[in-house]
Every structure is written in C-alpha cells, then in structure tokens.
Design a protein around this motif. Structure first.
Motif, PDB file in Angstrom:
ATOM      1  N   ASN A 111      23.762  80.294  46.734  1.00 25.67           N
ATOM      2  CA  ASN A 111      22.323  80.286  46.989  1.00 25.67           C
ATOM      3  C   ASN A 111      21.966  79.830  48.392  1.00 25.67           C
ATOM      4  OD1 ASN A 111      22.230  79.164  43.695  1.00 25.67           O
ATOM      5  ND2 ASN A 111      21.417  81.132  44.304  1.00 25.67           N
ATOM      6  N   GLY A 112      22.683  78.833  48.913  1.00 26.16           N
ATOM      7  CA  GLY A 112      22.317  78.282  50.206  1.00 26.16           C
ATOM      8  C   GLY A 112      23.393  78.356  51.255  1.00 26.16           C
ATOM      9  N   MET A 113      24.416  79.176  51.049  1.00 21.04           N
ATOM     10  CA  MET A 113      25.474  79.278  52.042  1.00 21.04           C
ATOM     11  C   MET A 113      26.253  80.564  51.837  1.00 21.04           C
ATOM     12  SD  MET A 113      28.755  76.989  50.835  1.00 21.04           S
ATOM     13  CE  MET A 113      29.717  77.759  52.125  1.00 21.04           C
ATOM     14  N   ALA A 114      27.088  80.878  52.812  1.00 20.98           N
ATOM     15  CA  ALA A 114      28.011  82.012  52.707  1.00 20.98           C
ATOM     16  C   ALA A 114      29.231  81.681  53.548  1.00 20.98           C
ATOM     17  CB  ALA A 114      27.351  83.295  53.200  1.00 20.98           C
ATOM     18  N   ALA A 127      31.485  80.237  58.274  1.00 15.31           N
ATOM     19  CA  ALA A 127      30.581  79.778  57.216  1.00 15.31           C
ATOM     20  C   ALA A 127      29.242  79.419  57.835  1.00 15.31           C
ATOM     21  CB  ALA A 127      31.152  78.583  56.461  1.00 15.31           C
ATOM     22  N   LYS A 128      28.203  79.499  57.009  1.00 16.02           N
ATOM     23  CA  LYS A 128      26.868  79.162  57.489  1.00 16.02           C
ATOM     24  C   LYS A 128      25.985  78.745  56.323  1.00 16.02           C
ATOM     25  CE  LYS A 128      23.126  80.761  60.462  1.00 16.02           C
ATOM     26  NZ  LYS A 128      23.231  79.546  61.295  1.00 16.02           N
ATOM     27  N   ILE A 129      25.207  77.708  56.543  1.00 16.45           N
ATOM     28  CA  ILE A 129      24.167  77.325  55.586  1.00 16.45           C
ATOM     29  C   ILE A 129      22.971  78.229  55.829  1.00 16.45           C
ATOM     30  CG2 ILE A 129      22.567  75.503  54.902  1.00 16.45           C
ATOM     31  CD1 ILE A 129      24.791  73.504  55.733  1.00 16.45           C
ATOM     32  N   ILE A 130      22.543  78.926  54.783  1.00 17.85           N
ATOM     33  CA  ILE A 130      21.489  79.940  54.922  1.00 17.85           C
ATOM     34  C   ILE A 130      20.514  79.802  53.760  1.00 17.85           C
ATOM     35  CG2 ILE A 130      20.988  82.401  55.135  1.00 17.85           C
ATOM     36  CD1 ILE A 130      23.945  82.806  55.879  1.00 17.85           C
ATOM     37  N   SER A 131      19.242  79.680  54.045  1.00 23.09           N
ATOM     38  CA  SER A 131      18.245  79.646  52.984  1.00 23.09           C
ATOM     39  C   SER A 131      17.904  81.063  52.556  1.00 23.09           C
ATOM     40  CB  SER A 131      16.981  78.931  53.467  1.00 23.09           C
ATOM     41  OG  SER A 131      16.417  79.625  54.562  1.00 23.09           O
ATOM     42  N   GLY A 132      17.263  81.210  51.413  1.00 29.18           N
ATOM     43  CA  GLY A 132      16.813  82.529  50.970  1.00 29.18           C
ATOM     44  C   GLY A 132      17.425  82.985  49.661  1.00 29.18           C
ATOM     45  N   ASN A 133      18.205  82.099  48.982  1.00 28.50           N
ATOM     46  CA  ASN A 133      18.818  82.456  47.705  1.00 28.50           C
ATOM     47  C   ASN A 133      19.766  83.647  47.894  1.00 28.50           C
ATOM     48  OD1 ASN A 133      19.350  82.056  45.017  1.00 28.50           O
ATOM     49  ND2 ASN A 133      17.411  82.870  44.267  1.00 28.50           N
ATOM     50  N   VAL A 134      20.851  83.416  48.613  1.00 23.54           N
ATOM     51  CA  VAL A 134      21.801  84.477  48.943  1.00 23.54           C
ATOM     52  C   VAL A 134      22.548  84.902  47.677  1.00 23.54           C
ATOM     53  CG1 VAL A 134      23.673  85.175  50.470  1.00 23.54           C
ATOM     54  CG2 VAL A 134      22.031  83.438  51.225  1.00 23.54           C
ATOM     55  N   ALA A 146      28.136  90.911  55.696  1.00 24.24           N
ATOM     56  CA  ALA A 146      26.826  91.394  55.250  1.00 24.24           C
ATOM     57  C   ALA A 146      26.378  90.546  54.075  1.00 24.24           C
ATOM     58  CB  ALA A 146      26.914  92.858  54.842  1.00 24.24           C
ATOM     59  N   LEU A 147      25.091  90.192  54.053  1.00 25.77           N
ATOM     60  CA  LEU A 147      24.542  89.331  53.015  1.00 25.77           C
ATOM     61  C   LEU A 147      23.218  89.892  52.498  1.00 25.77           C
ATOM     62  CD1 LEU A 147      25.040  85.875  54.784  1.00 25.77           C
ATOM     63  CD2 LEU A 147      26.522  86.882  53.039  1.00 25.77           C
ATOM     64  N   ALA A 148      22.935  89.591  51.217  1.00 25.15           N
ATOM     65  CA  ALA A 148      21.655  89.949  50.608  1.00 25.15           C
ATOM     66  C   ALA A 148      21.014  88.676  50.069  1.00 25.15           C
ATOM     67  CB  ALA A 148      21.866  90.950  49.468  1.00 25.15           C
ATOM     68  N   ALA A 149      19.743  88.451  50.385  1.00 22.95           N
ATOM     69  CA  ALA A 149      19.025  87.259  49.930  1.00 22.95           C
ATOM     70  C   ALA A 149      17.801  87.664  49.128  1.00 22.95           C
ATOM     71  CB  ALA A 149      18.623  86.387  51.113  1.00 22.95           C
ATOM     72  N   SER A 150      17.741  87.232  47.872  1.00 25.79           N
ATOM     73  CA  SER A 150      16.669  87.682  46.974  1.00 25.79           C
ATOM     74  C   SER A 150      15.333  87.027  47.273  1.00 25.79           C
ATOM     75  CB  SER A 150      17.063  87.412  45.519  1.00 25.79           C
ATOM     76  OG  SER A 150      17.194  86.026  45.281  1.00 25.79           O
ATOM     77  N   ASP A 151      15.332  85.741  47.599  1.00 29.99           N
ATOM     78  CA  ASP A 151      14.076  85.073  47.958  1.00 29.99           C
ATOM     79  C   ASP A 151      13.727  85.281  49.430  1.00 29.99           C
ATOM     80  OD1 ASP A 151      14.075  84.190  45.371  1.00 29.99           O
ATOM     81  OD2 ASP A 151      14.290  82.054  45.836  1.00 29.99           O
ATOM     82  N   GLY A 152      14.754  85.472  50.252  1.00 33.10           N
ATOM     83  CA  GLY A 152      14.517  85.726  51.670  1.00 33.10           C
ATOM     84  C   GLY A 152      14.038  87.128  51.937  1.00 33.10           C
ATOM     85  N   ASN A 153      14.282  88.047  50.966  1.00 27.77           N
ATOM     86  CA  ASN A 153      13.831  89.443  51.087  1.00 27.77           C
ATOM     87  C   ASN A 153      14.452  90.130  52.304  1.00 27.77           C
ATOM     88  OD1 ASN A 153      12.089  89.165  48.800  1.00 27.77           O
ATOM     89  ND2 ASN A 153      10.629  88.102  50.125  1.00 27.77           N
ATOM     90  N   LEU A 174      14.089  93.788  52.890  1.00 23.54           N
ATOM     91  CA  LEU A 174      14.238  94.384  51.565  1.00 23.54           C
ATOM     92  C   LEU A 174      13.879  93.336  50.520  1.00 23.54           C
ATOM     93  CD1 LEU A 174      15.173  96.998  50.094  1.00 23.54           C
ATOM     94  CD2 LEU A 174      17.423  95.922  49.890  1.00 23.54           C
ATOM     95  N   GLY A 175      12.802  93.580  49.788  1.00 24.03           N
ATOM     96  CA  GLY A 175      12.351  92.625  48.782  1.00 24.03           C
ATOM     97  C   GLY A 175      13.394  92.406  47.704  1.00 24.03           C
ATOM     98  N   ALA A 176      13.534  91.168  47.252  1.00 25.83           N
ATOM     99  CA  ALA A 176      14.432  90.818  46.145  1.00 25.83           C
ATOM    100  C   ALA A 176      15.833  91.398  46.337  1.00 25.83           C
ATOM    101  CB  ALA A 176      13.845  91.283  44.823  1.00 25.83           C
ATOM    102  N   ALA A 177      16.330  91.381  47.557  1.00 25.51           N
ATOM    103  CA  ALA A 177      17.645  91.966  47.867  1.00 25.51           C
ATOM    104  C   ALA A 177      18.734  91.270  47.062  1.00 25.51           C
ATOM    105  CB  ALA A 177      17.923  91.836  49.361  1.00 25.51           C
TER     106      ALA A 177
END
Length: 343
Positions: A111-114, A127-134, A146-153, A174-177
């Motif tokens: 959710n918060g990293m990849a 590695a990276k801490i990333i917000s947006g619900n990955v 490549a990453l998709a984030a559902s809350d980050g859209n 992209l919404g809800a990715a």
C-alpha cells in the motif's frame, strides 16, 4: 485504511473502495460450494502469495497437500536492514499487494511502498515509499518499475534502472488503477482502471516511450475496452496462449482476446471479487478470493481483514473445482505463478 472524501464525482469510487482490496467487500449471494475433496498433489510451478497475517511474501509448493507443514513453504520474504532496506521502508511493508519474479529479480508492491529485489536472495535493488495505495507492480525489461495506485489514480513508470533510490517517473492518470502487466510481444503495459473523464471501467494498454532515464507513458487507444462489470482488478498472463490474458473485476472473471479485443467469461463459474488469478503452464487455474465474499464464510478464514483469504482454490483448465489449500491464520491477498516469463 485511507480516508475517503465524499464528493459527487468520487461517490462511485467510494463504493468500489468499500468492496475492493484493502477495503471491505459487499455480501455475496450463496456460493453453492463444491463438495469437500481429499487433498491431492498438484504438479506445477511454485505459487507466490502475499500474506497480510504474517506480513510476508510466501512461496508454496502445490505438490504439498498440507500447507501448514514446514516442507510446504519454499520461500518467505520481508524487507530487513540486512537486506538493505531502511527502517521506514520496513515499517511500511504489510505483506504485499503484488509480487512477480522476472529473470533473477522480483518486484513487489504494498500500500505504501514498492521494491525491486534480487531473487531468491531478496536484496534491495530499488525501493521507494509511495502514497496512493499501490496495488500492482511490474519490472520492465530495461530495469524500470511500473506501478498502479488505486487511491492515487495513476500508473507510473519509475526510472529505477538509474539507481537504487531514483525517484524520476512518468505518469498516466487512471482512476482506481489496479493492475500492470508487461506484454513483450506487443511492447505495451496492460492496465485496469477507470477513465476519469466518463467513469468508464476499462482495460487498456500503455506504450512506454522516452528513455530509460526519462520514461514516457501514452495510451495505445486501439486496445482500450470497457469491462463487462465494474472495478477492474487483476491482469495476469494466460500461460500457453500469448494472445490471451486473465482479467478479473469485482463482478466476475474473464479471458481477454488481444486480437479480437473481446472479453469472454472465464471457465471458473464467474466468481466475484477474485483478487488473484492465473494458470499453470499445464492449464490448471489457481485463484484467491476474499473469505468475506464467500457465502457461507469458511470456518477457517482470515480474521484480520475482509479482503483476504486463508484458502487457495485449484481448478482444471475447463473450470472444474479440483480442491483447495488452507493455511490456518493466513490472510492471502494476491497469488502469482512463480514463472519468470512475462507470458
């Protein structure tokens, strides 16, 4: 859980979040579950599972009939300082939302990293801490992620090939990715999400251009299709046929034909809320579906959340239920075939 802001335009997304991964699902109608069968060994490649209960990514042997034994679990991973991860990165890891093995490397999202790591050693490569619900991750052939984030859209491609902490990225809104999968035949990135201009739930493809250091993302609109039911979730390779993909939504599971751009119902009974799905090279189908969306809820089930399961189900290529593996106390969210080929 992420805070949800109720605006008129976001109302449908809130509904989705209440029924999707990392959010509670709606009550399902009775499942008419198959008769209980004696466990049998299943020949095939190992299966990787993200486990919220243990906060680890775990790999199991489908030949083992009891996954509660030590011999059944072949690999287990979580970020540690010994593997090169920071304390912040370690604290953000909750068990994973995706995991793929790619030619001596593995890629994962949470959710918060990849992260990208060596495989099987598990050493940090990027590695990276990333917000947006990955929700999904893919390692591109050039070493970028490549990453998709559902809350980050968004869909992003980070220039991870440029260094262990590289933060340069290209983005596509992209919404809800929810899913990313590289297609080496067509040189596109398959993704699921929602068109924010008209709220359509779509499967589409993105071309990754630019350079390794400065990537670019553009939609290849000829591949765009509207999903038969809302809220796209999983995309995975259909091993044995490069023209096909597995695609799941909250409302069903489908097989996508790239050449005709048609989605047909998968053979596994059109189950709802399937979070992870794929097939062994021998054709056997494996999937994971939240215990909260099963009716009745299994007696052995995930008690930690409503988006995971203690059960992995196995089906023949024709969709006949073969059996299950149940791990006491497990909360499996995503399943992947441990196969380093993209398709």
């Amino acid at each position: 859980m992420k805070k949800m802001i109720l605006t008129g335009a976001a109302f449908a997304l809130v509904v989705f979040q209440l029924a999707c991964s990392k959010k509670q699902g709606a009550t399902a109608p009775p499942d008419n579950p198959p008769a209980i069968k004696q466990p049998e060994p299943y020949p095939g490649l190992p299966l990787a599972l993200t486990n919220d209960a243990t906060r680890r990514i775990e790999i199991y042997d489908p030949m083992a009939v009891d996954w509660n034994t030590a011999d059944a679990k072949k690999w287990s991973w979580s970020p540690t300082t010994a593997l090169g991860f920071s304390t912040d990165e370690i604290n953000r890891f909750g068990g994973g939302t995706d995991f793929k093995v790619r030619k001596n490397y593995a890629v994962m999202s949470d959710n918060g990293m990849a992260a990208i790591m060596t495989y099987p050693a598990g050493q940090r490569v990027w590695a990276k801490i990333i917000s947006g619900n990955v929700h999904s991750a893919e390692l591109l052939p050039n070493g970028n992620i490549a990453l998709a984030a559902s809350d980050g859209n968004w869909i992003r491609v980070y220039a991870s090939s440029q260094g262990a902490n590289s933060s340069t990225y290209a983005a596509f809104p992209l919404g809800a990715a929810h899913a990313v999968l590289w297609d080496p035949e067509l040189s596109v990135l398959w993704v699921t999400g929602q068109d924010q201009s008209n709220n359509a739930h779509i499967l589409t493809a993105l071309a990754v251009g630019g350079t390794d250091a400065l990537p670019e993302l553009n939609e290849v609109k000829q591949y765009r299709v509207t999903l038969p039911t809302p809220w796209g979730h999983e995309i995975s390779a259909y091993y044995g046929n490069k023209n096909l993909l597995w695609v799941t939504t909250n409302g069903g599971e489908y097989v996508f034909d790239k050449s005709t751009k048609r989605l047909s119902m998968a053979p596994t009974n059109n189950l709802t809320f399937v979070k992870g799905m794929g097939n062994q090279p021998n054709g056997q189908i494996v999937l994971v579906r939240p215990d909260a969306n099963k009716n009745p809820r299994p007696p052995v089930s995930c008690s930690l959340n409503n988006w995971s399961s203690s059960t992995i189900d196995f089906y023949t290529a024709g969709g006949q239920h073969q059996g299950s593996r149940i791990v006491n106390g497990a909360c499996f969210y995503k399943i992947k075939i441990v196969y380093d080929n993209y398709q």
